[in-house]
Enzyme design. Structure first.
Site, PDB file in Angstrom:
ATOM      1  N   GLY A 205       1.832 -29.476 -51.164  1.00  0.00           N
ATOM      2  CA  GLY A 205       0.972 -30.471 -50.535  1.00  0.00           C
ATOM      3  C   GLY A 205       1.157 -30.494 -49.032  1.00  0.00           C
ATOM      4  CD  GLU A 206       2.532 -35.526 -46.668  1.00  0.00           C
ATOM      5  OE1 GLU A 206       2.318 -35.834 -45.484  1.00  0.00           O
ATOM      6  OE2 GLU A 206       2.685 -36.374 -47.573  1.00  0.00           O
ATOM      7  CG  ASP A 236      -7.786 -25.330 -57.718  1.00  0.00           C
ATOM      8  OD1 ASP A 236      -6.940 -24.828 -58.468  1.00  0.00           O
ATOM      9  OD2 ASP A 236      -8.185 -26.499 -57.821  1.00  0.00           O
TER      10      ASP A 236
HETATM   11  P1  AMP Z   1      -6.049 -29.085 -57.625  1.00  0.00           P
HETATM   12  O1  AMP Z   1      -6.281 -30.365 -56.890  1.00  0.00           O
HETATM   13  O2  AMP Z   1      -6.180 -27.880 -56.759  1.00  0.00           O
HETATM   14  O3  AMP Z   1      -4.793 -29.058 -58.421  1.00  0.00           O
HETATM   15  O4  AMP Z   1      -7.226 -28.964 -58.729  1.00  0.00           O
HETATM   16  C1  AMP Z   1      -8.146 -29.971 -59.004  1.00  0.00           C
HETATM   17  C2  AMP Z   1      -9.172 -29.487 -59.994  1.00  0.00           C
HETATM   18  O5  AMP Z   1      -8.526 -29.140 -61.224  1.00  0.00           O
HETATM   19  C3  AMP Z   1     -10.200 -30.566 -60.350  1.00  0.00           C
HETATM   20  O6  AMP Z   1     -11.458 -30.218 -59.803  1.00  0.00           O
HETATM   21  C4  AMP Z   1     -10.209 -30.615 -61.885  1.00  0.00           C
HETATM   22  O7  AMP Z   1     -11.505 -30.519 -62.430  1.00  0.00           O
HETATM   23  C5  AMP Z   1      -9.375 -29.417 -62.311  1.00  0.00           C
HETATM   24  N1  AMP Z   1      -8.555 -29.724 -63.489  1.00  0.00           N
HETATM   25  C6  AMP Z   1      -7.909 -30.896 -63.770  1.00  0.00           C
HETATM   26  N2  AMP Z   1      -7.248 -30.807 -64.946  1.00  0.00           N
HETATM   27  C7  AMP Z   1      -7.490 -29.559 -65.442  1.00  0.00           C
HETATM   28  C8  AMP Z   1      -7.077 -28.859 -66.621  1.00  0.00           C
HETATM   29  N3  AMP Z   1      -6.301 -29.422 -67.550  1.00  0.00           N
HETATM   30  N4  AMP Z   1      -7.487 -27.574 -66.760  1.00  0.00           N
HETATM   31  C9  AMP Z   1      -8.265 -27.000 -65.827  1.00  0.00           C
HETATM   32  N5  AMP Z   1      -8.689 -27.603 -64.703  1.00  0.00           N
HETATM   33  C10 AMP Z   1      -8.317 -28.872 -64.504  1.00  0.00           C
END
Ligand code: AMP
Length: 305
Positions: A205-206, A236
């Site tokens: 994170g930060e 992501d």
């Molecule tokens: P991040 O903030 O980079 O960790 O990822 C956030 C994204 O992860 C969101 O847009 C969610 O839709 C997706 N997400 C949340 N839970 C899951 C899961 N169990 N499997 C796949 N994607 C997910």
């Protein structure tokens, strides 16, 4: 050798609450954030599923960036939905609801162009699905994998099998600890490396990111921002910048991997400036290159010993 980048992961409709506001029905998902970032660097081919309720026009900008959306299929039913909340500590998302919906029984069959991709990113999604993609790709140069607590708790065995088969694991600090069952981050990374991957990137994170490989550690800070609006997708987006840069340059040497990690940190810093992936939609490569140069200034110092 530069080349196309294949990604499989979630495409979602998210509801996100932060101390600064909330957004319902935002388009998101690990694969979409990844693609929105990586497509500034390299040709991306996306494999995922959406339901009948998915607003396709929200991803039209990806087609303009040379993204192959032929693997993004629509099935009867509802799109994957995630509801999350962030407190003042924006480094940690609290999952309120997860509905797999059309992902429940999604089993993609890749076409020849997808199978031949030299760079593969298994974004956060069911490890069975990640393995199904691994089974089909031909001889990739680099395969990286991300995951989260939902799968570490729910599908641990399949996840460990997937991890044994990849080159690089990219995951959050808390998830690295949970996965390795080890509180110390260095030891957690060593344990994950012992399962087979050549490298582990821990996103903090930060506080930036740390890369661990056999006999090699590299730390990159996060870009100091005055305001973080919505951290959803930062991880992501980080992976998208990193993998996109590697696919673009085709160079997997340790020095280039360091640059790739800084490009990842730069992309993540843009993403958190606005809700959903709005900032990534209007982002240009010169802006990214400028922030990359600022990272160099941010971390430069002369040793006097
Ligand atoms: P991040 O903030 O980079 O960790 O990822 C956030 C994204 O992860 C969101 O847009 C969610 O839709 C997706 N997400 C949340 N839970 C899951 C899961 N169990 N499997 C796949 N994607 C997910």
């Amino acid at each position: 050798m530069s080349g196309d980048l294949l990604v499989v992961g979630s495409v979602a409709i998210d509801s996100v609450e932060t101390p600064f506001g909330r957004e319902d029905e935002a388009v998101g998902g690990s694969a979409l954030y990844f693609t929105a970032a990586a497509s500034l660097f390299a040709p991306v081919r996306l494999v995922a599923v959406v339901g009948e309720d998915f607003p396709e026009e929200r991803v039209a900008f990806l087609a303009e960036r040379d993204v192959d959306l032929s693997g993004l299929v629509r099935r009867p039913g509802r799109t994957f939905r995630w509801k999350g909340r962030y407190g003042f500590d924006l480094n940690e998302a609290h999952t309120l609801e997860t509905h797999l919906n059309v992902f429940e029984d999604f089993a993609p069959n890749l076409d020849p162009a997808h199978r031949a991709c030299p760079y593969v990113f298994l974004a956060n999604i069911d490890p069975d699905l990640q393995q199904r993609v691994l089974d089909q790709v031909e001889s990739p140069r680099l395969v990286a994998l991300d995951t989260m607590n939902f799968w570490i708790e729910g599908k641990r065995r399949s996840l460990l099998e997937a991890i044994e088969r990849v080159d690089l694991v990219v995951l959050n600090e808390a998830e690295a600890r949970m996965l390795a069952d080890e509180a110390n981050l260095v030891r957690a990374a060593q344990r994950i490396l012992a399962w087979g991957p050549r490298g582990v990137v821990v996103k903090r994170g930060e506080y930036g990111a740390i890369y661990f490989a056999d006999g090699h550690v590299f730390a990159a800070p996060a870009y100091p921002l005055e305001q973080v609006f919505d951290p959803t997708g930062a991880g992501d987006t980080f992976a998208g910048g990193m993998m996109g840069y590697l696919a673009n340059t085709g160079n997997l040497d340790p020095d280039n991997l360091r640059r790739a990690i800084v490009f990842g940190a730069a992309m993540a810093s843009f993403n958190v400036e606005d809700f959903s992936f709005r900032r990534l939609e209007r982002l240009t490569y010169p802006e990214v290159a400028e922030r990359f140069r600022r990272f160099k200034a941010l971390t430069h110092f002369e040793a006097d010993v």
